[in-house]
Design a protein around this motif. Structure first.
Motif, PDB file in Angstrom:
ATOM      1  N   ALA A 145       0.685  -1.175  -0.145  1.00 35.43           N
ATOM      2  CA  ALA A 145       0.244   0.058  -0.064  1.00 35.43           C
ATOM      3  C   ALA A 145       0.781   1.314  -0.126  1.00 35.43           C
ATOM      4  O   ALA A 145       0.555   2.015  -1.003  1.00 35.43           O
ATOM      5  CB  ALA A 145      -0.806   0.165   1.130  1.00 35.43           C
ATOM      6  N   VAL A 160      -3.646   5.630  -1.993  1.00 35.08           N
ATOM      7  CA  VAL A 160      -4.259   4.551  -1.132  1.00 35.08           C
ATOM      8  C   VAL A 160      -4.902   5.479  -0.004  1.00 35.08           C
ATOM      9  O   VAL A 160      -4.216   5.913   0.790  1.00 35.08           O
ATOM     10  CB  VAL A 160      -3.771   3.441  -0.616  1.00 35.08           C
ATOM     11  CG1 VAL A 160      -4.188   2.458  -0.116  1.00 35.08           C
ATOM     12  CG2 VAL A 160      -2.788   2.758  -1.934  1.00 35.08           C
ATOM     13  N   CYS A 218      -1.067   3.537   4.421  1.00 35.48           N
ATOM     14  CA  CYS A 218      -1.926   4.183   3.509  1.00 35.48           C
ATOM     15  C   CYS A 218      -1.561   5.733   3.277  1.00 35.48           C
ATOM     16  O   CYS A 218      -1.074   6.338   4.339  1.00 35.48           O
ATOM     17  CB  CYS A 218      -3.383   4.063   3.681  1.00 35.48           C
ATOM     18  SG  CYS A 218      -4.011   2.304   3.675  1.00 35.48           S
TER      19      CYS A 218
END
Ligand code: 3HC
Length: 693
Positions: free
Chosen positions: A84, A91, A110
């Protein structure tokens, strides 16, 4: 496939879907990594949203996988987070309801985090004897700052999302649709570059060494036997003192160490044991339950009052019944006093106090309680007294009411037979003080209805108790086992130990209180009364008469100013009493026993293995459904040390052949006939199996 993949316009949405709480098991991790790769490979996708289906974003790593090859199999949580974080498209973690442990760590990897208000955010690993092992100790301080992150990691307590503005790029309205809102957010930031990464931030905290040293000292003092809290401090410290990648490596190393510790295994055992205890194989989860909107309690003594408080705390109105006005007034006054003491300590507001007292009413007449959905009897522990009460309840209670007895030793089937509705009768054995202790032993009679059992289990949750089901036998799970423990404590006195040594050894092992201090607190006369009844019924069972001699001296415990020990006003400290110790030594002489020095190790083994052996019999007889239920009883009702996971779990960690060998050794000593190994223990030891497999 436990993560779904959908595309909304230019945004790919990956929904973790591993009920009940989207634990990040191997299959979920694999699906999530695949989802990210698919989105990166799709030119039409400009941004990625990761969210969770159902009642959580994610409860974290799948703890059922710990200590199995799946936990370490690729893609690991680290790999998922790295996938990620290193993605070339933004993300966004879209968080709702619950975001904990590895779930929060994923979101920290993220580029953006958005949330609904009220989501419970936590790194609760410490409660499982661990530390966040997927970058949490390095990333959370970089986002929240050193002090707030350390508090969250060391306490493990959840914080509501709206109270953590630094963690989120946007917090939506409470009624927003999380996916739709997150997609709109992702569209907004889709083209922004560079992609923000938490790992690139620095933790600034002037004079961090002084703060960290203060934290070490405080946490060390609070952690007791658990290593995890201090390890949490050390790894969080690394977020300041080490480069990000080194910090993550250090965190991993400490996590891998903690996961192997008995303390962590014990905590994880207790976590699952608590949840599985409410499951009864022949009572499916969809068994209908009876509505409990009102309750009655018979007997306004210490036990009845405590039981009533449980219902009041849960918002259930209670009618308290007594035979005399004076006793009723005293009972109600005690309840008020207890609440007032909580008010003074700041644990209760005046409004809540008034609310709870407003739900309580007293009566001297059975006619007033007939409409209650459940009645719990907490009268004197004698079958004849229970008979009078249950015959009366059978007359006055409405059809469908649950008739519960708080007996701690008597035969629930006999009590049920005093009524024409044995299917409605059940044991609800609360532990003193009933408004404090977590354990509720739910005693299933041979005719108890499945819906009545399911209702009692649901009620235990509502009352914030740990409900454990026991079959009918003398003493049920807890008291039947404690009898063997008490017998050994008595024999130890006959052979050479004094109460203080026994208690100190037990307390050093981790018991909240040794057997003799416990006796003084509970009242030695209670055990005396039980022994008088029990050993008349079972003359073949030997026991030390020392405790009887103590009672004959009028020393019932704290309530009479002294028992095994002396006590001083305003002080719960136990002071050894010379006359009691002389009585113990004299009793040995009367028995012709040459007193010897007994090691603390022997004391602990004899006390604990006596529990284990009786536990094995209880398990074999089907009185307990599983070994972990026995552990729950001891952890929540008898002060067994949590870091040892309960007697059966402890025996597993010692090794059943070792337990057996010790028992065989003690079988050759004084009162050795008490050590007859349970067939189940023999069998499991021989087969190399465990109680908790
Ligand atoms: N993994 C596997 N199963 C889990 C789980 C997890 N992380 N968390 C909860 N469950 C299971 C429970 O065992 C239970 O299963 P059951 O229905 O079969 O009995 C079910 O989910 C529901 O749990 P609760 O009864 O506790 O439900 P609640 O709604 O009351 O609470 C919760 C939900 C707040 C998520 C609570 O279950 C909880 O606190 N879970 C533990 C969370 C946790 O400790 N996470 C950290 C894991 S360790 C980690 O992430 C390591 C990483 O840093 C590398």
């Amino acid at each position: 496939m436990t993560a779904e993949y959908q595309v909304h316009g230019a945004v790919a949405v990956i929904t973790l879907n591993n009920p009940p709480v989207n634990g990040m098991g191997l299959v979920t991790r694999t699906a999530a990594v695949k989802g990210i790769q698919q989105a990166l490979a799709d030119d039409a996708v400009k941004a990625i949203v990761i969210t969770g289906a159902g009642k959580a974003f994610s409860g974290g790593a799948d703890i059922k996988e710990f200590n199995t090859p799946k936990a370490l199999a690729e893609p690991s949580l680290h790999t998922l987070i790295a996938t990620a974080e290193s993605a070339t498209k933004p993300v966004v973690a879209a968080i709702h309801t619950v975001c904990m442990g590895g779930g929060l760590e994923l979101s920290l990897g993220c580029h953006y985090r958005v949330a609904l208000p009220g989501a419970q955010i936590a790194l609760p690993e410490v409660k499982l004897g661990l530390l966040p092992g997927a970058g949490g100790t390095q990333r959370l301080p970089r986002v929240l700052g050193l002090e707030p992150a350390l508090n969250m990691i060391v306490s493990g307590n959840p914080v509501s999302s709206e109270k953590l503005p630094a963690l989120f790029d946007e917090i939506f309205a409470a009624d927003a649709d999380i996916v739709r809102s997150a997609v709109a957010f992702a569209e907004k930031i889709a083209d922004l570059r560079p992609l923000p990464k938490v790992r690139d931030r620095k933790v600034d905290y002037p004079n961090h060494e002084a703060f960290l040293q203060f934290s070490r000292n405080t946490v060390k003092a609070m952690a007791g036997p658990f290593p995890a809290p201090l390890e949490c401090v050390e790894t969080v410290a690394a977020s300041v003192t080490m480069k990000f990648d080194d910090g993550v490596k250090f965190e991993r190393e400490r996590f891998m160490h903690l996961i192997q510790t008995t303390e962590s295994k014990a905590l994880r055992h207790a976590f699952f044991a608590e949840r599985v205890a409410s499951k009864v194989p022949d009572v499916p989860a969809d068994t209908p339950v009876r509505a409990i909107k009102s309750a009655a309690v018979i007997g306004a003594g210490m036990m009845g009052g405590g039981i009533a408080m449980n219902f009041l705390n849960a918002g259930i109105p209670v009618k308290l019944l007594e035979t005399r006005q004076e006793a009723l007034d005293k009972g109600i006054a005690t309840i008020r006093k207890n609440y007032e003491s909580s008010l003074k300590k700041g644990k209760l507001t005046q409004e809540k106090l008034d609310q709870r007292m407003g739900l309580l009413s007293g009566t001297l007449s059975y006619d007033d309680i007939g409409q209650a959905d459940i009645v719990v009897e907490a009268v004197f522990e004698e079958l004849a007294v229970k008979e009078t009460v249950f015959r009366k309840l059978d007359e006055v209670m409405k059809p469908g009411a649950i008739l519960a007895t708080n007996t701690s030793t008597l035969d629930v089937d006999k009590i049920a037979a005093f009524t024409k509705r044995p299917q409605d009768v059940i044991g609800t054995h609360f532990f003193s003080p009933a408004n404090v202790m977590k354990l509720l032993e739910i005693v299933r009679g041979k005719e108890t209805g499945k819906d009545v059992l399911a209702t009692a289990l649901a009620l235990s949750k509502k009352l914030k108790k740990t409900g454990v089901v026991s079959g009918v036998c003398d003493g049920f799970i807890g008291n039947r086992m404690i009898e063997q423990y008490s017998r050994q404590a008595g024999f130890l006195l006959e052979e050479g130990a004094l109460p203080e040594q026994v208690d100190k050894a037990a307390e050093k092992f981790g018991f909240a209180m040794g057997p003799f201090r416990m006796g003084d607190l509970a009242g030695n006369d209670i055990g005396w009364a039980i022994r008088k009844r029990r050993y008349v019924e079972k003359p073949e069972i030997s026991y030390s008469k020392t405790a009887d001699l103590l009672c004959e001296m009028g020393r019932y415990g704290q309530k009479t100013g002294g028992g095994w020990y002396d006590y001083q006003a305003g002080d719960r400290k136990a002071y050894p009493n010379e006359a009691v110790n002389a009585m113990i030594v004299r009793h040995s002489a009367d028995l012709g026993i040459a007193r010897r020095k007994i090691s603390d190790e022997e004391i602990v083994e004899r006390l604990v293995y006596a529990l284990v052996n009786e536990g094995a019999l209880i398990l074999e007889e089907g009185i307990a459904l599983r070994a972990s239920d026995i552990d729950m009883v001891y952890l929540t009702g008898y002060g067994f040390p949590l870091h040892r996971g309960g007697p059966m779990f402890y025996a597993d960690t010692v090794g059943l052949p070792n337990v057996l060998a010790a028992m065989n050794k003690y079988a050759k000593g004084h009162q050795g006939q008490a050590w007859r190994p349970a067939p189940l223990l023999l069998k499991l030891a021989e087969e190399g199996k465990l109680f908790n497999s």
